[in-house]
Design a protein around this motif. Structure first.
Motif, short mmCIF file in Angstrom:
data_model
loop_
_atom_site.label_atom_id
_atom_site.label_comp_id
_atom_site.label_asym_id
_atom_site.label_seq_id
_atom_site.Cartn_x
_atom_site.Cartn_y
_atom_site.Cartn_z
N TYR A 46 0.83 -1.20 0.00
CA TYR A 46 0.00 0.00 0.00
C TYR A 46 0.87 1.26 0.00
CZ TYR A 46 -3.85 -2.90 1.79
OH TYR A 46 -4.82 -3.86 1.96
N GLU A 57 -4.59 1.98 10.25
CA GLU A 57 -4.43 0.91 11.24
C GLU A 57 -5.79 0.37 11.68
OE1 GLU A 57 -2.27 -0.16 15.49
OE2 GLU A 57 -1.76 1.72 14.46
N SER A 104 -7.03 -1.78 8.93
CA SER A 104 -6.25 -3.02 8.89
C SER A 104 -6.74 -4.03 9.91
CB SER A 104 -4.77 -2.71 9.15
OG SER A 104 -4.26 -1.82 8.20
N HIS A 128 -4.58 -14.74 8.33
CA HIS A 128 -3.94 -13.44 8.17
C HIS A 128 -2.60 -13.45 8.87
CE1 HIS A 128 -3.69 -9.28 7.16
NE2 HIS A 128 -4.90 -9.33 6.62
N TYR A 152 -0.65 -6.92 9.14
CA TYR A 152 -0.31 -5.70 8.40
C TYR A 152 0.98 -5.18 8.99
CZ TYR A 152 -4.83 -5.23 6.08
OH TYR A 152 -5.92 -5.42 5.28
N TYR A 188 2.36 -2.86 4.27
CA TYR A 188 2.21 -4.17 3.64
C TYR A 188 1.23 -5.03 4.42
CZ TYR A 188 6.67 -2.84 1.52
OH TYR A 188 7.66 -2.17 0.85
N CYS A 189 0.68 -6.02 3.76
CA CYS A 189 -0.05 -7.06 4.47
C CYS A 189 0.12 -8.38 3.73
CB CYS A 189 -1.51 -6.72 4.70
SG CYS A 189 -2.65 -7.18 3.42
#
Length: 101
Positions: free
Chosen positions: A8, A19, A22, A36, A39, A51-52
């Motif tokens: 991103y 945040e 995220s 997941h 992030y 990033y994630c």
């Protein structure tokens, strides 16, 4: 397994909003069967890159998640919020195949 990596470019003055966004997406991905990996927000260096990483068992499962997330009330709310507040300038997705022991 397929892992989605998202890079991103974010508004550095709205890191707190990004945040919150995220944290909410982590719950959505998990609820929809994904894993997941988190992030990663700016700390040192560039102040506008985040990033994630998250995984699904297959690309087919990821595509199902995308369809379901588009119809999900929380997913729709999050997309609308990002569009309204404009804390995401741009993003790019890559798909990776992890090598694990």
């Amino acid at each position: 397994m397929i892992t989605c990596h998202v890079r991103y470019i974010i508004d550095p003055y709205q890191v707190d909003a990004f945040e919150r966004y995220s944290r909410a997406w982590i719950a959505v991905v998990t609820r929809m069967g994904g894993q997941h990996h988190g992030y990663f927000l700016p700390a040192e260096g560039a102040n506008n890159v985040a990033y994630c990483l998250f995984s699904f068992a297959s690309l087919c499962d990821y595509e199902r998640y995308r369809l379901e997330a588009a119809q999900d009330a929380e997913g729709q709310r999050l997309v609308a919020e990002a569009c309204e507040l404009k804390f995401i300038v741009s993003y790019e997705r890559s798909f990776l195949r992890p090598v694990l022991e």
